[in-house]
Write a protein that holds these residues in place. Sequence first.
Motif, PDB file in Angstrom:
ATOM      1  N   CYS A 184     -39.133  85.808  27.294  1.00 26.90           N
ATOM      2  CA  CYS A 184     -38.765  85.615  28.700  1.00 26.90           C
ATOM      3  C   CYS A 184     -39.532  86.595  29.581  1.00 26.90           C
ATOM      4  O   CYS A 184     -39.427  87.818  29.387  1.00 26.90           O
ATOM      5  N   HIS A 187     -36.829  88.671  31.835  1.00 30.54           N
ATOM      6  CA  HIS A 187     -36.022  89.686  31.165  1.00 30.54           C
ATOM      7  C   HIS A 187     -36.813  90.534  30.185  1.00 30.54           C
ATOM      8  O   HIS A 187     -36.263  91.429  29.552  1.00 30.54           O
ATOM      9  N   GLU A 191     -36.444  85.561  23.706  1.00 28.27           N
ATOM     10  CA  GLU A 191     -35.224  84.777  23.918  1.00 28.27           C
ATOM     11  C   GLU A 191     -35.362  83.478  23.137  1.00 28.27           C
ATOM     12  O   GLU A 191     -36.401  82.826  23.208  1.00 28.27           O
ATOM     13  N   CYS A 445     -35.224  80.348  30.816  1.00 32.09           N
ATOM     14  CA  CYS A 445     -34.004  80.825  30.185  1.00 32.09           C
ATOM     15  C   CYS A 445     -32.824  80.508  31.103  1.00 32.09           C
ATOM     16  O   CYS A 445     -33.000  80.114  32.254  1.00 32.09           O
ATOM     17  N   GLY A 449     -35.487  82.887  33.955  1.00 33.52           N
ATOM     18  CA  GLY A 449     -36.790  83.469  33.632  1.00 33.52           C
ATOM     19  C   GLY A 449     -37.705  82.467  32.942  1.00 33.52           C
ATOM     20  O   GLY A 449     -37.245  81.604  32.198  1.00 33.52           O
TER      21      GLY A 449
HETATM   22 ZN   LIG Z   1     -34.489  85.396  30.351  1.00 35.95          ZN
END
Ligand SMILES: [Zn+2]
Length: 956
Positions: A184, A187, A191, A445, A449
């Motif tokens: 991601c 973040h 992920e 995500c 993201g």
């Molecule tokens: Zn994310």
Amino acid sequence: MRSVEGKWQRKWKEAGVFEPKVEEGRVKYFLTVPYPYTNGPLHIGHGRTYTIGDIIARFKRLTGHNVLFPMAFHITGTPIIAISERIAKKDAKTLDMYRSYISYYVEDREKIEEILESFKDPLRLATFFAEKVQADFEALGYSIDWRRKFHTGEPIYNAFVTWQYERLRQLDVVGKGEHIVTYCLLHKQPEGEDDIQDADVNPVEVLEYTAIKFKLEGSDISLLASTLRPETLLGATNMWVNPEADYAIVEFKGEKLLVSKKAWVKLTHQYVEPDMRVVGELKGAELVGKTVETPLGQKLLILPASFVDPDNATGIVYSEPSDAPYDYVALVELKANPRVLEPYGINPRVVETINPVKIIDVPGVSDHHAKVVVEKYGITSQLDEKLEEATREVYKQQFYSGKLIVDDPDFKGLSVPEAREKMKVKLISEGKALVFYELNRKAFCRGGGEIIVAKIKDQWFIDYGTPWWKDRTRKLINEKLEIIPSKYKKAFQDVLEWVEKRPCARKRGLGTKLPWEPEWIIESLSDSTIYMAFYTIVHKIREYNIPPEKLTPELFNYVFLGEGSAVEVSEKTGIPVKVVDEMRNEFNYWYPVDHRHTGIPHISNHLTFYLFHHTAIFPEDKWPRIISLNETVIREGAKMSKSKGNVIPLRDIAKIYSADLFRFYIASAASLESVLDWREKEIELVLDGLYRFTNIMMQSRNVNGELPSDYYGRWFASKFRRIISDAKKSMEALEIRDYVQTTFYQVMNLLEQYRDLVGEDYLKAVKYVSKDWLIMLNPVIPHLTEELNELLGGSEFLSTSEWPRSDKYPEDEESEILVDSLFSLVEDVRKILEVLKKPASRAVFIVAPEWKREALRLYREKKGIKTIIEELKSKYNLRGRELEIVEVVQMFNKNPSEEVFKTSSKKEYEVLEYSVKFLEKKTGLKIEILWEDEARARGIPRSEKAQPLKPAIYVD
Ligand SMILES: [Zn+2]
């Protein structure tokens, strides 16, 4: 229905009927459905899976099994934390969404805001929804043992997962190293599927592109063009760039590579080069009209194409219009609109000379493959969505049957996969290409993201590619595990073969810390693989108040694997020997999981890991036995989604529809392997059926239950006996839709027919079978059946009673056949009357004599027609009627039926005689039954046409 549901749920709870105990010697059935992820309310799609699980659990209970059906809540990972963070940041969209979620359950506005505020704490959010999901499940009548619930953030669960991972590490299947992950950008962490939007229904895959360097003439820059099919370089005709897109020149290992700006970000995540940097930027338009040299020494012109997506792979492609539909269409379009070339100063005649080069031969395709398929689909624009499908079609066919027809001796005659591999290895080893990873689709995500593919240097992973482990799991899938519907076995086998290393921990999220590097958290697909074992003991941990620090690896080694001794464990942990042994007994009794039921999208991740972790940690006799799967739910023909606002939360079900209506509909509307289309109209029909059922039951309340021993009674009993055994077979094969057909609609139909035969006395039969009928329906509509049972005088729970004994209902196939044939006879008369179009008053049914059955019997024994005639002629005095014998056999041949041989002529005649009243009522005619010989004697025409089970009909 709604009004009685709460009452029965309370009664079941008070009596603890779904809280099973270890009963040595009694057959157990341990059934699980994956614990729900509690970042919000569940909807009817989830409800389908859980309802089917509950129906199975309830059926197994009725058939004598000691059933354990537990439930817990999954809160591991980043999604819940991400939501909490957005709530804390006062993100308006998130606040709105969660305000509306809370309002499913809470009315008071102030209270809602208070709860919303508390969601800044992720644990509060998770436990709020866990509680609500439990309430929803209870309102649907699920027969869950709630004593065993837990959530995956609890320290006792962390202790269990800690044990699991120490075990895996000892087995040397956990490692750390360079690893390709979905990552991601927002973040800044890996992920997985659980974090990616819609990944459960639209899986995200990592594709490996070959990014080939094309030297820009007159410079030290190489364009990096990516392809999944490097062998097509042999047929390259030109380059495509998107004139609107932004490109970057990247210094990379002493070279200058030109890629889209988007691709540069991806490169930096896939190649950790300290001195990789952007040294220049330009628009795609600036490249158009220039020339490049391919690694094979060919010169290609750079042309503009709008289909080139700067956000896919490197954002530059080369054109191979013979085999790539996109390239073919772009070339045709460019030739048709030469004005596009004007701003770049390209002479349209140069483009005219660019033509596809055929390099791959596919049997049955003589022209350029891309051209053939593009024309078949009627595609005329490079932005047509059908190009995806066309591309798949060409690629697939070429992959399986394409051969290279080029002059280059290195590639000539190779199959497409061989050529692909060879070209890739050649280019990379010569430094003329590099590997570039890209996703099969754009993905984000749950926190918004963007997801890309990244290579992580020090990632903890589980190596599902470990050979001994794969072998063990292959053995489980191929030799031991039952998968229902069985057509999904292949999917399990495929995943098993391709699954390799998978990241198992992240640096962020709720869950259990990696025991040996506690800055890592075990991620959600990795901490949900053997938790079913924890169900077997968690209620004991609570009962004896065992603190998490006493839940040591030694304890679990003993409880789950029998290693060490209870005494040793007790000395080390301070837990009494008796308690340690109780835990060991619970596990030993309940394990393995007999049956896990879930949705199809879980095959490639959760279920596969479930199998792997079991084969790693447990001995063979504790491996899972059955996995069953169901398809998804759509609504009125459309996918359910938040944006369409057509999601029905589980919360509304019991209030709006009633639990039993929902359960009945879910069970009857589709077989497991079909998508269930939720349609209000059909639900109304189901409701009507349940009303009729309830009415019949209530009417039978004050009559005496009995089934007479006449033909009709015997017919009814034998039919009901068959229903009992068919129903059991259906449910055992998880044909739940058939089960409802059999236990509900077939019985309703049978009663209707019986009513036709005997009139209002049929209620006696309703009463006679009522208990057994209610029991069979109990797994599907538990509340209504409990209520009716009570109203009819039953005093014990149906939910814990026994499956009906079919031997209470004597088998009488002959009566079944003969009474059934009455109904078809009535139909035949109706058809005749329709054809006649004149009023009639009388019908004669003419029954075939026994010799006709005997003729058929001899024929079935493969006797020749001559022998049959010989045998029958003298026995039945049929001299001169040989042709009739031939005709009987011929007619039978047209429509053979075994039923003829299960009945006698005498009984056939008797049942008709017995049914004159019924026949008269149904046909409105005066009815007479005659033997064929009597009818012939009276000169009734066509009497000789009577066949066994098909009386000749004479209407007057
Ligand atoms: Zn994310």
